[in-house]
Design a protein around this motif. Structure first.
Motif, PDB file in Angstrom:
ATOM      1  N   SER A 102       0.741  -1.166  -0.081  1.00  0.00           N
ATOM      2  CA  SER A 102      -0.041   0.047   0.048  1.00  0.00           C
ATOM      3  C   SER A 102       0.761   1.107  -0.161  1.00  0.00           C
ATOM      4  O   SER A 102       0.613   1.986  -0.727  1.00  0.00           O
ATOM      5  N   LEU A 103       1.961   1.279   0.717  1.00  0.00           N
ATOM      6  CA  LEU A 103       2.460   2.602   0.952  1.00  0.00           C
ATOM      7  C   LEU A 103       3.324   2.675  -0.225  1.00  0.00           C
ATOM      8  O   LEU A 103       3.468   3.755  -0.887  1.00  0.00           O
ATOM      9  N   PRO A 104       3.998   1.750  -0.896  1.00  0.00           N
ATOM     10  CA  PRO A 104       4.851   1.986  -2.161  1.00  0.00           C
ATOM     11  C   PRO A 104       3.849   2.313  -3.305  1.00  0.00           C
ATOM     12  O   PRO A 104       4.182   3.089  -4.169  1.00  0.00           O
ATOM     13  N   LEU A 105       2.573   1.858  -3.393  1.00  0.00           N
ATOM     14  CA  LEU A 105       1.741   2.107  -4.279  1.00  0.00           C
ATOM     15  C   LEU A 105       1.233   3.759  -4.214  1.00  0.00           C
ATOM     16  O   LEU A 105       1.213   4.191  -5.281  1.00  0.00           O
ATOM     17  N   SER A 108       3.965   5.977  -5.464  1.00  0.00           N
ATOM     18  CA  SER A 108       4.267   5.719  -6.423  1.00  0.00           C
ATOM     19  C   SER A 108       3.034   6.812  -7.380  1.00  0.00           C
ATOM     20  O   SER A 108       3.631   7.417  -8.298  1.00  0.00           O
ATOM     21  N   CYS A 109       1.947   6.672  -6.948  1.00  0.00           N
ATOM     22  CA  CYS A 109       0.930   7.599  -7.454  1.00  0.00           C
ATOM     23  C   CYS A 109       1.221   8.982  -7.368  1.00  0.00           C
ATOM     24  O   CYS A 109       1.108   9.822  -8.281  1.00  0.00           O
ATOM     25  N   ALA A 110       1.652   9.388  -6.239  1.00  0.00           N
ATOM     26  CA  ALA A 110       1.900  10.813  -5.900  1.00  0.00           C
ATOM     27  C   ALA A 110       3.151  11.237  -6.616  1.00  0.00           C
ATOM     28  O   ALA A 110       3.274  12.503  -7.134  1.00  0.00           O
ATOM     29  N   SER A 111       4.438  10.618  -6.748  1.00  0.00           N
ATOM     30  CA  SER A 111       5.576  10.860  -7.654  1.00  0.00           C
ATOM     31  C   SER A 111       5.205  10.907  -8.847  1.00  0.00           C
ATOM     32  O   SER A 111       5.809  11.793  -9.483  1.00  0.00           O
ATOM     33  N   ILE A 133      14.524  17.389 -13.284  1.00  0.00           N
ATOM     34  CA  ILE A 133      13.980  17.364 -12.047  1.00  0.00           C
ATOM     35  C   ILE A 133      12.768  16.450 -12.122  1.00  0.00           C
ATOM     36  O   ILE A 133      12.557  15.911 -11.210  1.00  0.00           O
ATOM     37  N   GLY A 134      11.660  16.788 -13.056  1.00  0.00           N
ATOM     38  CA  GLY A 134      10.631  16.095 -13.136  1.00  0.00           C
ATOM     39  C   GLY A 134      10.786  14.501 -13.344  1.00  0.00           C
ATOM     40  O   GLY A 134       9.955  13.679 -12.685  1.00  0.00           O
ATOM     41  N   ARG A 135      11.623  14.115 -14.219  1.00  0.00           N
ATOM     42  CA  ARG A 135      12.002  12.910 -14.438  1.00  0.00           C
ATOM     43  C   ARG A 135      12.538  12.200 -13.131  1.00  0.00           C
ATOM     44  O   ARG A 135      12.542  10.978 -12.863  1.00  0.00           O
ATOM     45  N   ILE A 136      13.543  12.936 -12.477  1.00  0.00           N
ATOM     46  CA  ILE A 136      13.864  12.436 -11.208  1.00  0.00           C
ATOM     47  C   ILE A 136      12.631  11.994 -10.185  1.00  0.00           C
ATOM     48  O   ILE A 136      12.855  11.102  -9.608  1.00  0.00           O
ATOM     49  N   VAL A 137      11.845  13.098 -10.120  1.00  0.00           N
ATOM     50  CA  VAL A 137      10.796  12.550  -9.260  1.00  0.00           C
ATOM     51  C   VAL A 137       9.819  11.470  -9.654  1.00  0.00           C
ATOM     52  O   VAL A 137       9.268  10.867  -9.134  1.00  0.00           O
ATOM     53  N   ASN A 138       9.525  11.484 -11.044  1.00  0.00           N
ATOM     54  CA  ASN A 138       9.183  10.312 -11.500  1.00  0.00           C
ATOM     55  C   ASN A 138       9.685   9.060 -11.303  1.00  0.00           C
ATOM     56  O   ASN A 138       9.281   7.959 -10.912  1.00  0.00           O
ATOM     57  N   GLY A 139      11.177   9.150 -11.064  1.00  0.00           N
ATOM     58  CA  GLY A 139      11.851   7.879 -10.639  1.00  0.00           C
ATOM     59  C   GLY A 139      11.561   7.321  -9.186  1.00  0.00           C
ATOM     60  O   GLY A 139      11.413   6.090  -9.285  1.00  0.00           O
ATOM     61  N   PHE A 140      10.934   8.026  -8.533  1.00  0.00           N
ATOM     62  CA  PHE A 140      10.641   7.879  -7.219  1.00  0.00           C
ATOM     63  C   PHE A 140       9.195   6.877  -7.351  1.00  0.00           C
ATOM     64  O   PHE A 140       9.004   5.953  -6.493  1.00  0.00           O
ATOM     65  N   GLY A 141       8.363   7.269  -8.378  1.00  0.00           N
ATOM     66  CA  GLY A 141       7.491   6.474  -8.490  1.00  0.00           C
ATOM     67  C   GLY A 141       7.579   5.029  -9.124  1.00  0.00           C
ATOM     68  O   GLY A 141       7.024   4.129  -9.098  1.00  0.00           O
ATOM     69  N   PHE A 142       8.695   4.966  -9.698  1.00  0.00           N
ATOM     70  CA  PHE A 142       9.175   3.769 -10.617  1.00  0.00           C
ATOM     71  C   PHE A 142       9.408   2.549  -9.426  1.00  0.00           C
ATOM     72  O   PHE A 142       9.892   1.774  -9.901  1.00  0.00           O
ATOM     73  N   THR A 143       9.624   3.185  -8.281  1.00  0.00           N
ATOM     74  CA  THR A 143      10.071   2.050  -7.328  1.00  0.00           C
ATOM     75  C   THR A 143       9.138   0.997  -7.299  1.00  0.00           C
ATOM     76  O   THR A 143       9.491  -0.328  -7.013  1.00  0.00           O
ATOM     77  N   PHE A 144       7.775   1.137  -7.661  1.00  0.00           N
ATOM     78  CA  PHE A 144       6.826   0.317  -7.576  1.00  0.00           C
ATOM     79  C   PHE A 144       6.984  -0.795  -8.684  1.00  0.00           C
ATOM     80  O   PHE A 144       6.416  -1.880  -8.621  1.00  0.00           O
TER      81      PHE A 144
END
Length: 467
Positions: A102-105, A108-111, A133-144
């Motif tokens: 749940s937390l990673p999901l 991922s959505c927010a990032s 910078i935008g793609r770096i923040v996207n990267g936090f979402g790709f953890t999922f």
């Protein structure tokens, strides 16, 4: 979802279901256990949207970077940089996920929403590094991505004979994202929407931000967490090796003495040299598959724009990438069904072999100068199909070789290998014209060749249950 129906039955004790845990009732085989369908669909869709988020900028990233003062190498960095920060963000996230999803999901959505918004605002701000910078923040979402793989091999909810099948679903989403992302990115660039906020460069990011907002609502309403209690993790005697009516001699004959379910209990588990070799082989192929795929996806728009026969625009490059992916998709769907009949090691060998043949053909085309749309397309189609197919078995095969207590570690090892492949492949692809296309393809052939030596050497040790 008819292919997910249970097919094999044994008499096993009745256990109850809590949260998202699968039922094991009299007459059901624990090897065929599946998670709740609603939660599984959410995880599969999250994987698809992450793939689209990654690939939708590929068609126009080179032109976007050039418009703001960057070059093709910077474009490759834009494509690959998210995976670097995804790998870094995964370390603290693993400390706080408490074995759940749940937390990673939600992260991922927010990032994903914030990252796409920042990427889109770079044009209005006329600031090149805001793209990064935008793609770096996207990267936090790709953890999922890692959690998608872990979910589909989690012994609490997925039986051993369903893991390659569910991994095939993820790879199907991977193939669909590879097709839909570049196509819609190129299409939106073609349409233009000429204003400072919503235009050909920024519209893909704005639309994906909206998609993620809607998806986040569905996640909040319908996703059910996996139970965190360790009692839901099967012991070695419950994972299917000894519960199917075979005696020990038959099991060893079919699956080999490597199987941890036969050799030892989890708490006493010790790696053998051959098991270490299997781990190295799977991590190498995870890295190699995504290195080659990432390199081609980043290189094709640059190669097409700089090749006199083509002179591709971002729209044309997006169409070309999408066409290769969409024509490979039916075969990736077929791979889901074949996972129940073909061994993981055979799928790995076929996929990587097909991709290697395509690389040799492309190398010969470059040497002879016989470059045309059809010949390059055949090579891209075979690369997309082959390496996507090969990547579908890395997590599932490893999860079948190691005990259930390693279910959290296996996807992490594979995902970090994929991260390395993605970021280095994207940068290598963006630099392909500068370093020379023969060297560009030659490195990819060398990486696949090392993998071929590994699985040839370990062939007998790679045998696992099907499905």
């Amino acid at each position: 979802m008819s292919f997910l129906k249970l097919q094999r039955h044994t008499h096993v004790p009745h256990t109850s279901q809590t949260g998202n845990e699968s039922q094991t009732i009299l007459g059901e085989d624990p090897d065929l256990k599946l998670p709740k369908i609603a939660s599984l669909v959410i995880v599969v869709l999250a994987n698809l949207f992450l793939q689209m988020s990654f690939f939708i900028v590929i068609s126009s990233s080179n032109a976007y970077a050039n418009n703001l003062g960057g070059d093709s190498t910077f474009s490759g960095l834009i494509i690959g940089i998210p995976t670097v920060f995804s790998g870094l963000a995964l370390i603290p996230l693993l400390r706080y996920d408490r074995g759940g999803y749940s937390l990673p999901l939600h992260v991922s959505c927010a990032s994903s929403i914030l990252g796409h918004i920042l990427y889109a605002l770079a044009y209005r701000a006329n600031f090149l590094y805001l793209i990064l910078i935008g793609r770096i923040v996207n990267g936090f979402g790709f953890t999922f991505w890692m959690y998608c793989k872990r979910y589909c091999s989690d012994p609490r909810i997925v039986g051993v004979r369903r893991r390659t099948t569910l991994a095939g679903l993820l790879v199907m989403g991977q193939g669909l994202g590879t097709s839909a992302g570049p196509f819609f990115g190129g299409l939106l660039y073609k349409i233009g929407f000429k204003n400072n906020v919503f235009n050909g460069f920024t519209s893909p990011a704005w639309i994906m931000a909206v998609v993620w907002c809607i998806f986040w609502v569905f996640v909040t309403l319908f996703y059910e967490e996996v139970p965190r209690d360790v009692s839901s993790v099967p012991t070695l005697s419950q994972t299917g090796i000894t519960s199917e009516g075979m005696d020990k001699e038959q099991e060893i004959k079919e699956f080999g003495s490597m199987s941890p379910q036969i050799s030892a209990e989890p708490q006493a588990f010790r790696f053998t040299p051959s098991q270490i070799g299997v781990m190295v082989c799977m991590c190498w192929f995870a890295m190699t598959c995504f290195f080659v795929l990432g390199a081609w996806e980043a290189n094709l728009p640059v190669f097409g724009a700089n090749t006199p026969q083509f002179h591709w625009s971002p729209f044309a490059a997006g169409n070309f990438i999408a066409l290769g992916g969409i024509t490979a998709l039916p075969f990736l769907i077929l791979n889901i069904f074949m996972a129940r009949r073909a061994e993981d090691r055979s799928i790995l060998a076929f996929g990587s072999g097909l991709g290697l043949i395509a690389l040799f053909i492309f190398l010969s085309l470059l040497k002879t100068g016989k470059i045309n749309y059809g010949s390059v397309f055949i090579c891209w189609w075979a690369v997309a199909l082959g390496f996507n197919m090969a990547s579908s078995v890395t997590v599932s095969l490893l999860s079948k070789q190691l005990p259930p207590t390693w279910s959290k570690r296996n996807p992490v090892m594979i995902q970090y290998s994929m991260y390395i492949g993605r970021v280095t492949g994207a940068v290598w692809g963006g630099s392909g014209i500068r370093v020379g296309m023969l060297k560009y393809v030659g490195l990819e052939i060398a990486l696949v060749g090392v993998g071929a030596v590994l699985y040839t050497t370990l062939w007998h040790k790679l045998k696992t249950k099907r499905g």
